[in-house]
Design a protein around this motif. Structure first.
Motif, mmCIF file in Angstrom:
data_model
loop_
_atom_site.group_PDB
_atom_site.id
_atom_site.type_symbol
_atom_site.label_atom_id
_atom_site.label_comp_id
_atom_site.label_asym_id
_atom_site.label_seq_id
_atom_site.Cartn_x
_atom_site.Cartn_y
_atom_site.Cartn_z
ATOM 1 N N HIS A 1 -10.914 44.852 110.170
ATOM 2 C CA HIS A 1 -9.914 44.533 109.036
ATOM 3 C C HIS A 1 -10.778 44.178 107.744
ATOM 4 O O HIS A 1 -11.590 43.616 107.457
ATOM 5 C CB HIS A 1 -9.045 43.330 109.417
ATOM 6 C CG HIS A 1 -8.219 42.866 108.486
ATOM 7 N ND1 HIS A 1 -6.972 43.640 108.062
ATOM 8 C CD2 HIS A 1 -7.968 41.643 107.654
ATOM 9 C CE1 HIS A 1 -6.189 42.767 107.216
ATOM 10 N NE2 HIS A 1 -6.802 41.676 106.808
ATOM 11 N N GLU B 1 -9.874 42.705 103.735
ATOM 12 C CA GLU B 1 -9.012 42.020 102.912
ATOM 13 C C GLU B 1 -9.624 41.949 101.570
ATOM 14 O O GLU B 1 -10.789 41.788 101.127
ATOM 15 C CB GLU B 1 -9.188 40.801 103.511
ATOM 16 C CG GLU B 1 -8.358 39.670 102.941
ATOM 17 C CD GLU B 1 -8.166 38.348 103.329
ATOM 18 O OE1 GLU B 1 -7.475 37.388 103.165
ATOM 19 O OE2 GLU B 1 -8.557 38.007 104.791
ATOM 20 N N THR B 2 -8.907 41.902 100.602
ATOM 21 C CA THR B 2 -9.053 41.989 99.039
ATOM 22 C C THR B 2 -8.978 40.522 98.750
ATOM 23 O O THR B 2 -7.765 39.903 98.788
ATOM 24 C CB THR B 2 -8.216 43.003 98.172
ATOM 25 O OG1 THR B 2 -8.528 44.152 99.047
ATOM 26 C CG2 THR B 2 -8.508 42.962 97.012
ATOM 27 N N VAL B 3 -9.675 40.068 98.064
ATOM 28 C CA VAL B 3 -9.600 38.676 97.482
ATOM 29 C C VAL B 3 -10.155 38.992 95.746
ATOM 30 O O VAL B 3 -11.112 39.257 95.528
ATOM 31 C CB VAL B 3 -10.887 37.705 97.873
ATOM 32 C CG1 VAL B 3 -10.727 36.336 97.160
ATOM 33 C CG2 VAL B 3 -10.637 37.546 99.425
ATOM 34 N N ASN C 1 -4.296 44.513 93.405
ATOM 35 C CA ASN C 1 -4.306 45.925 93.967
ATOM 36 C C ASN C 1 -5.018 46.768 92.921
ATOM 37 O O ASN C 1 -5.738 47.779 93.118
ATOM 38 C CB ASN C 1 -3.035 46.415 94.231
ATOM 39 C CG ASN C 1 -2.229 46.010 95.516
ATOM 40 O OD1 ASN C 1 -3.151 45.708 96.387
ATOM 41 N ND2 ASN C 1 -1.066 45.920 95.583
ATOM 42 N N THR D 1 -8.625 50.441 100.754
ATOM 43 C CA THR D 1 -7.292 50.148 100.095
ATOM 44 C C THR D 1 -6.496 51.293 99.539
ATOM 45 O O THR D 1 -7.199 52.011 98.689
ATOM 46 C CB THR D 1 -6.933 48.843 99.663
ATOM 47 O OG1 THR D 1 -7.907 48.923 98.399
ATOM 48 C CG2 THR D 1 -7.252 47.736 100.175
ATOM 49 N N ALA E 1 -8.940 49.573 110.698
ATOM 50 C CA ALA E 1 -7.985 48.549 111.432
ATOM 51 C C ALA E 1 -7.731 49.117 112.862
ATOM 52 O O ALA E 1 -7.678 48.278 113.832
ATOM 53 C CB ALA E 1 -6.832 48.532 110.622
#
Length: 576
Positions: free
Chosen positions: A389, A391-393, A403, A412, A384
């Motif tokens: 960036h 991003e978790t989907v 998570n 993460t 970052a």
């Protein structure tokens, strides 16, 4: 006069070439060579060439003891070095009747210390999160990533182990040199480096001169006119077995024995599911697949009456350690399994060692670190900071479940709930570790617990705590194995080598389609070999001057392969 050349080192295991395992100057090879020198009528004396070798403490302690037996038999044992360091001085003092030093050399006996590296500051600057959990307050395995300095518990554990090693180091050298001024010599051992003249004055060495002068002196003391190289050369196996692969295997040093014998199995390096799984590459390391294959074969080999497992390992994968422990316990049910600990059997290394019928170690061995660590490095914040960036989907929209679904990702960090689940998993592996040790040693878990939680011990301290049975090296371990197997003293001793050569890989892949197991094994071996060649070329240059870093990274490498629990020594401890 027999000449032994240790100037290029004395590894625990032999490197593998494309032809198979080469004849090598391994510790087991040297022990086997030294066993009969004291009683041999043809050996009138020994010249030991040390050069500037860096040798492990536990290894030199045994070699010095074996050379000392030759010395006690009334035969001259002369050592020559371009430089004596902590380790080679231990060998020479214990085993040699006369010590020579090159005129431009020096004696670097400077005492014993460990230097620890902590990367938390670097990780903070890079915005990399270190998520590490451990079981055992003395373990300290997460500290290089999560602290700026050692915790009091980890420092006390390491200092206590080093104190035990120091006591054995000083006592052995003082006893071997017999200078008449024990206090003065003891003080000198930790106050180097010394010039040749100073070393002679202090009683650390006896004479100054080059290798040729030392050789002439040794021949005069032995009353001979010729010196024959018996170790460190490039001898070849005289036998010529049938078959192309066997011919190349014979050239590279392997052999087959059908008569009753004891087999020595070297197990050195970090532990992983496969010895080719480490990103550092190379043939060093203990692979569950490779060592497991050897253990299974020896268990079924009727001519192998006992096995001596020679361990020098800081640990590594907890999963691989447990799988190998089970294989070793099955082997132990079939025949005596004697464990000889070299430089260390720490964490996963001791996981394997505890399966032995008997365990032997040197006073200077490092033993223990019974604990488990798990974790990962999260680089999401670092990315970052440079505009990337992550991003978790997740399939489940619940943030907690999202998570958890990404807990293996390096993008993460863990949340508190995930961290708690991981800690529970690591605790269960730690409990299993204690149960395995208790089963292997034949004691209750409560007996093991006071020596667990990551504590480190010297070999002598480990014996007092019941973690090992006897003090001794590989030679003594072989004698114990012969006794347990009820074999006579002259029984042959074979050294197991990794004989999966490039030709073997080709042979394994060239099979019928219905023999899919062997075919996959051959393909996997070829892929592993290719990875080793490429990674060795890239990594070896910068790891050569940093062997401690290589050892440390190697034991943590399973984390990069997706594993989340390690039984590994928290620091790189290399005693020389």
């Amino acid at each position: 006069m027999v000449e032994i050349d240790l100037s290029r080192g004395l590894p625990e295991s032999a490197p593998t070439s494309w032809l198979g395992t080469s004849k090598s100057r391994t510790h087991a090879d040297l022990v086997r060579s030294l066993r009969g020198f004291a009683a041999s009528d043809t050996t009138r004396g020994i010249l030991v060439r040390l050069g500037m070798a860096r040798l492990s403490f536990a290894g030199v302690q045994e070699v010095g003891r074996l050379l000392g037996a030759v010395r006690k038999a009334g035969k001259p044992v002369v050592c020559h070095a371009d430089e004596y360091n902590n380790g080679t001085m231990l060998l020479a003092a214990a085993g040699c009747s006369k010590l020579w030093l090159s005129p431009a050399g020096q004696v670097d006996t400077v005492g014993i210390a460990a230097q620890l590296l902590f990367a938390k500051g670097l990780l903070d600057k890079l915005n990399i999160s270190a998520d590490y959990l451990q079981v055992g307050k003395f373990k300290g395995a997460s500290e290089p990533f999560t602290r700026e300095s050692a915790s009091p518990e980890a420092r006390a554990s390491l200092q206590g182990a080093l104190g035990g090693v120091r006591a054995a180091w000083i006592a052995t050298i003082v006893e071997g040199r017999r200078s008449g001024d024990d206090k003065g010599l003891e003080a000198a051992l930790e106050n180097g480096p010394y010039s040749p003249a100073e070393a002679v004055e202090l009683g650390l060495v006896d004479a100054i001169g080059d290798l040729g002068e030392a050789r002439s002196d040794a021949e005069a003391l032995a009353g001979v006119e010729q010196t024959v190289a018996r170790f460190g050369g490039s001898g070849r196996d005289a036998s010529v077995p049938r078959g192309l692969v066997d011919i190349y295997r014979s050239l590279s040093g392997a052999s087959a024995v059908g008569e009753p014998h004891v087999t020595i199995v070297p197990a050195a390096g970090s532990i992983a599911m496969s010895s080719g799984a480490s990103p550092l590459g190379g043939s060093d390391g203990i692979g569950e697949r490779e060592l497991g294959r050897v253990i299974a074969r020896l268990a079924n080999d009727k001519s192998t009456k006992a096995v001596v497992l020679r361990i020098d390992s800081p640990g590594g994968s907890a999963l691989a350690s447990d799988l190998l422990w089970k294989r070793l316990m099955k082997l132990r049910e079939e025949k005596p399994l004697v464990v000889s600990i070299g430089g260390m059997a720490a964490s996963g290394g001791y996981y394997l060692a505890c399966a032995g019928t008997k365990i032997l170690a040197e006073e200077t061995s490092i033993i223990g670190s019974i604990g488990v660590v798990g974790g990962k490095l999260a680089v999401g914040h670092a990315l970052a900071s440079v505009g990337v960036h992550a991003e978790t989907v997740a399939a489940n929209p619940d943030p907690l479940r999202a998570n958890r679904a990404a807990y293996m990702s390096m993008l993460t960090p863990w949340d508190d709930a995930t961290r708690a689940r991981v800690l529970t998993s690591i605790q269960s592996i730690y409990d299993l570790f204690l149960e395995r040790i208790a089963a292997g040693r034949g004691v209750a878990v409560e007996t093991i617990s006071p020596s667990a939680e990551g504590r480190l011990f010297s070999g002598a301290q480990a014996k007092q705590r019941g973690l090992v049975d006897e003090m001794g090296g590989l030679d003594e371990a072989v004698r114990v194995a012969l006794d347990l197997a009820k074999l006579p003293g002259g029984t042959p001793v074979e050294i197991e080598r990794d004989d999966m050569s490039f030709l073997d890989m080709l042979a394994a892949s060239d099979v019928d389609e219905d023999d899919s197991g062997d075919a996959h094994r051959g393909v996997d071996a070829l892929q592993t070999h290719a990875r080793r060649v490429v990674v060795d070329a890239l990594a070896s240059a910068w790891l050569v001057p940093l062997p401690e870093l290589g050892t440390f990274v190697g034991s943590f490498a399973p984390l990069l392969s997706g594993e989340r629990a390690l039984a590994a020594l928290p620091f790189a401890v290399v005693l020389r």
